[in-house]
Scaffold this active site. Structure first.
Site, PDB file in Angstrom:
ATOM      1  N   CYS A   2       0.950  -1.177   0.120  1.00  0.00           N
ATOM      2  CA  CYS A   2       0.003  -0.031   0.024  1.00  0.00           C
ATOM      3  C   CYS A   2       0.756   1.172   0.024  1.00  0.00           C
ATOM      4  O   CYS A   2       2.047   1.331   0.365  1.00  0.00           O
ATOM      5  CB  CYS A   2      -0.802  -0.102   1.171  1.00  0.00           C
ATOM      6  SG  CYS A   2      -1.730  -1.516   1.363  1.00  0.00           S
ATOM      7  N   GLY A  28      -1.107   0.806  -4.891  1.00  0.00           N
ATOM      8  CA  GLY A  28      -2.246   0.043  -4.464  1.00  0.00           C
ATOM      9  C   GLY A  28      -3.350   0.776  -5.252  1.00  0.00           C
ATOM     10  O   GLY A  28      -3.699   1.899  -5.232  1.00  0.00           O
ATOM     11  N   ASN A 101       0.819   0.320   5.621  1.00  0.00           N
ATOM     12  CA  ASN A 101       1.630  -0.504   4.460  1.00  0.00           C
ATOM     13  C   ASN A 101       2.232  -1.619   5.533  1.00  0.00           C
ATOM     14  O   ASN A 101       3.188  -1.444   5.898  1.00  0.00           O
ATOM     15  CB  ASN A 101       2.336   0.405   3.725  1.00  0.00           C
ATOM     16  CG  ASN A 101       3.389  -0.474   2.565  1.00  0.00           C
ATOM     17  OD1 ASN A 101       4.231  -0.019   2.386  1.00  0.00           O
ATOM     18  ND2 ASN A 101       2.896  -1.454   2.356  1.00  0.00           N
ATOM     19  N   GLY A 102       2.057  -2.848   4.641  1.00  0.00           N
ATOM     20  CA  GLY A 102       2.653  -4.201   5.325  1.00  0.00           C
ATOM     21  C   GLY A 102       1.826  -5.036   5.564  1.00  0.00           C
ATOM     22  O   GLY A 102       0.670  -5.120   5.210  1.00  0.00           O
ATOM     23  N   TYR A 257      10.408  -4.052  -8.372  1.00  0.00           N
ATOM     24  CA  TYR A 257       9.130  -3.873  -8.939  1.00  0.00           C
ATOM     25  C   TYR A 257       8.385  -2.654  -8.128  1.00  0.00           C
ATOM     26  O   TYR A 257       7.756  -1.816  -8.867  1.00  0.00           O
ATOM     27  CB  TYR A 257       8.457  -5.113  -8.968  1.00  0.00           C
ATOM     28  CG  TYR A 257       6.831  -5.033  -9.437  1.00  0.00           C
ATOM     29  CD1 TYR A 257       6.284  -4.648 -10.664  1.00  0.00           C
ATOM     30  CD2 TYR A 257       5.855  -5.156  -8.177  1.00  0.00           C
ATOM     31  CE1 TYR A 257       5.138  -4.448 -11.073  1.00  0.00           C
ATOM     32  CE2 TYR A 257       4.475  -4.904  -8.672  1.00  0.00           C
ATOM     33  CZ  TYR A 257       4.158  -4.591  -9.881  1.00  0.00           C
ATOM     34  OH  TYR A 257       2.915  -4.419 -10.162  1.00  0.00           O
ATOM     35  N   THR A 303       7.632  -1.377 -15.960  1.00  0.00           N
ATOM     36  CA  THR A 303       8.664  -1.426 -14.903  1.00  0.00           C
ATOM     37  C   THR A 303      10.240  -1.811 -15.326  1.00  0.00           C
ATOM     38  O   THR A 303      10.870  -1.306 -14.871  1.00  0.00           O
ATOM     39  CB  THR A 303       8.308  -2.205 -13.500  1.00  0.00           C
ATOM     40  OG1 THR A 303       7.152  -1.567 -13.165  1.00  0.00           O
ATOM     41  CG2 THR A 303       9.340  -2.078 -12.432  1.00  0.00           C
ATOM     42  N   ASP A 365      11.750  -8.618 -18.722  1.00  0.00           N
ATOM     43  CA  ASP A 365      10.970  -8.015 -17.568  1.00  0.00           C
ATOM     44  C   ASP A 365      11.710  -8.008 -16.340  1.00  0.00           C
ATOM     45  O   ASP A 365      12.901  -8.647 -16.188  1.00  0.00           O
ATOM     46  CB  ASP A 365       9.729  -9.040 -17.465  1.00  0.00           C
ATOM     47  CG  ASP A 365       8.396  -8.408 -16.899  1.00  0.00           C
ATOM     48  OD1 ASP A 365       8.660  -7.308 -16.564  1.00  0.00           O
ATOM     49  OD2 ASP A 365       7.400  -9.041 -17.204  1.00  0.00           O
ATOM     50  N   ASP A 366      11.088  -7.181 -15.370  1.00  0.00           N
ATOM     51  CA  ASP A 366      11.808  -7.206 -13.973  1.00  0.00           C
ATOM     52  C   ASP A 366      11.701  -8.226 -13.139  1.00  0.00           C
ATOM     53  O   ASP A 366      12.584  -8.452 -12.528  1.00  0.00           O
ATOM     54  CB  ASP A 366      11.009  -5.727 -13.208  1.00  0.00           C
ATOM     55  CG  ASP A 366       9.681  -6.046 -13.036  1.00  0.00           C
ATOM     56  OD1 ASP A 366       8.963  -5.523 -13.981  1.00  0.00           O
ATOM     57  OD2 ASP A 366       9.232  -6.815 -12.182  1.00  0.00           O
TER      58      ASP A 366
END
Ligand code: PRP
Ligand code: GLN
Ligand code: MG
Length: 506
Positions: A2, A28, A101-102, A257, A303, A365-366
């Site tokens: 988030c 998010g 966040n987490g 990412y 990304t 790609d990442d």
């Protein structure tokens, strides 16, 4: 993953919070929320949707006040219900709201304690609501009408003692101020900065420095692991280390990412670490395939573009934008269901055929997580006429679940879990697949800050820095949050959409 933001300003903060949240939208896309306060009242608006859809003019008009916090959500616990959108609120003490966040790893035990010992009610399945109640309970225990910074820091100290897992959080204490804190391993990012205005000094706390920069705040520094930053409504700022033995183990996936490239996290430029990832990958390709026959390097937007450019340069091969991204489709990996993710990859990316026809293409790609993107794209590129399709991932194989705020709860949903690189290569239909080595990835991020002795690389090596993640926990997590289980729960939600939000501006 988030995004969180909090501002103590000198004039209304609603627009700055809104603008900062749009800059953090990549963290998010499921729900968004803002809470502000003025004259001892708080004003809350949160709902499912993107920032631009959740806040209408009528909401913005009502979100008055010089202090506020905001959140954009990517669910990793509970459900996608709008009632679990953040910030969360408890009325006692003072009226506290929180944005997190987490992901906590002891939510169940903690929720039990909150109910049985703290005598508090939790109304959702969100770990963030539990975190808020622990903080509120600890602050209430102080029994003060006017809490001091020391009271707030003491409460954070006990939050650290009771909570496990990853949390970067901002809590707003109605009438008093905002406090930002980061878990003792510093897994999730958080930083703070200052802006001088004609009316005086203003502070912002945010997940990523790009939110600060976009609103004209100057980055002061990251919040240290275990540290808390308390800013009172009058702009007084206090900081204190609140953990007993903090250590910095930031999530390396932010660099791969999650974070925006224009952010600086723990003194590391995300952009530079991605450039280095491309260079390291080029080095590996040259070692493993010195006589390669790659005609063109093509990134899979968005990304991977930062890494793909130096990779092509170092290989001495042409770099071309052969896949065009529909700018109105968001990030597919953080979408809530596999069906939606799959459909969106097709809608999101479209090939420019002339860049593929008759060519040996190296797609970059990442990362490869569930394999949704690469499986679709390899086929798309073949259909576009490519002769050979090689695939390079700037991150190593993702083989283990994430328990710290990335929604990868089930190992069996990861394409590389229990498979060799060769097997993944076959499964995605590539002629050759090359992954970055973990040591190289770590070196790429660490070059920006040599003081970091260990990153959280759990999705790559299964080592969980908080030390509390057992096999039983992972089994339980997989049972509770697997794709099938989530689908079931979301069906229930749609069938019975009467989850009632409290104190929310409709
Ligand atoms: O193997 P998967 O499960 O498909 O996950 C990995 C892919 O998902 C992400 O892209 P996303 O579309 O989310 O965002 P981006 O536009 O920032 O690249 C990431 O960049 C990879 O492309
Ligand atoms: N990705 C995150 O940081 C999620 C925060 C919290 N666990 C939630 O599900 O709302
Ligand atoms: Mg991508």
């Amino acid at each position: 993953m988030c995004g969180i933001v909090g501002i103590v300003g000198t004039t209304n903060v609603n627009q700055s919070l809104y603008d900062a949240l749009t800059v953090l939208q990549h963290r998010g896309q499921d729900a968004a929320g803002i809470v502000t306060f003025e004259n001892e009242r708080f004003f809350l608006r949160k709902d499912n949707g993107l920032v631009k859809d959740v806040f209408r003019t009528r909401h913005m008009r009502r979100l008055v006040g010089n202090v506020g916090i905001g959140h954009v959500r990517y669910p990793t616990a509970g459900t996608s219900s709008s009632a679990e959108a953040q910030p969360f609120y408890v009325n006692s003490p003072y009226g506290i709201t929180l944005a997190h966040n987490g992901n906590l790893t002891n939510t169940e035990e903690l929720a039990n304690d909150v109910f049985r010992s703290d005598l508090r009610h939790i109304n959702t399945n969100s770990d963030s609501e539990v975190l808020l109640n622990v903080f509120a309970h600890e602050l209430q225990k102080k029994g003060k009408l006017n809490p001091t910074s020391e009271d707030v820091f003491d409460a954070v100290r006990t939050v650290h003692r009771r909570s496990r897992g990853a949390y970067a959080a901002i809590a707003m204490i109605t009438g008093y101020g905002i406090v930002g804190f980061r878990d003792p391993n510093g897994i999730r990012p958080a930083c703070f900065g200052v802006r001088e205005t004609p009316e005086g000094r203003e502070y912002m706390i945010a997940s990523e420095s790009v939110a600060l920069a976009s609103q004209g705040f100057e980055l002061i520094r990251d919040i240290a692991p275990g540290e808390a930053v308390y800013i009172e409504t009058d702009g007084s700022l206090y900081t204190q280390q609140c953990a007993e033995s903090p250590k910095l183990n930031p999530c390396i996936f932010e660099h791969v990412y999650f974070a925006r490239p224009d952010s600086i996290i723990d003194n590391i430029s995300v952009y530079k670490s991605r450039l280095r990832m491309g260079e390291a990958l080029a080095g590996k390709i040259k070692r493993d395939m010195p006589d390669h026959d790659i005609d063109v390097v093509i990134p899979i937007p968005d990304t991977s573009r930062t890494s793909a450019l130096p990779l092509a340069y170092d290989l001495g091969v042409k770099f071309r934008e052969g896949l065009i991204k529909n700018r109105y489709i968001g990030r597919t990996f953080i979408m809530p269901g596999q069906t939606m993710r799959k459909r969106s990859v097709r809608q999101k990316l479209n090939p420019i055929e002339l860049e593929f026809q008759g060519k040996n293409v190296l797609l970059v790609d990442d990362s490869i997580v569930r394999g949704t993107t690469c499986q679709e794209i390899v086929q798309m590129v073949r259909d576009a006429g490519a002769r050979k399709v090689y695939f390079a991932s700037a991150a190593p194989p993702v083989r283990y679940p994430n328990v710290y705020g990335i929604d990868m709860p089930a190992a069996k949903e990861l394409i590389a879990h229990g498979r060799t690189e060769k097997e993944v290569e076959e499964l995605i239909g590539a002629d050759w697949l090359i992954y970055q080595d973990l040591d190289d990835l770590v070196a790429c991020a660490r070059e920006g800050n040599e003081a970091i002795s260990e990153f959280d690389c759990s999705v790559f090596n299964g080592h969980y820095p908080t030390g509390d993640v057992t096999e039983e926990y992972l089994t339980r997590l997989e049972e509770e949050r697997s794709e099938a289980k989530k689908n079931e729960r979301n069906k229930e939600l749609t069938a019975d959409s009467d989850v009632i939000d409290i104190h929310n501006d409709e």
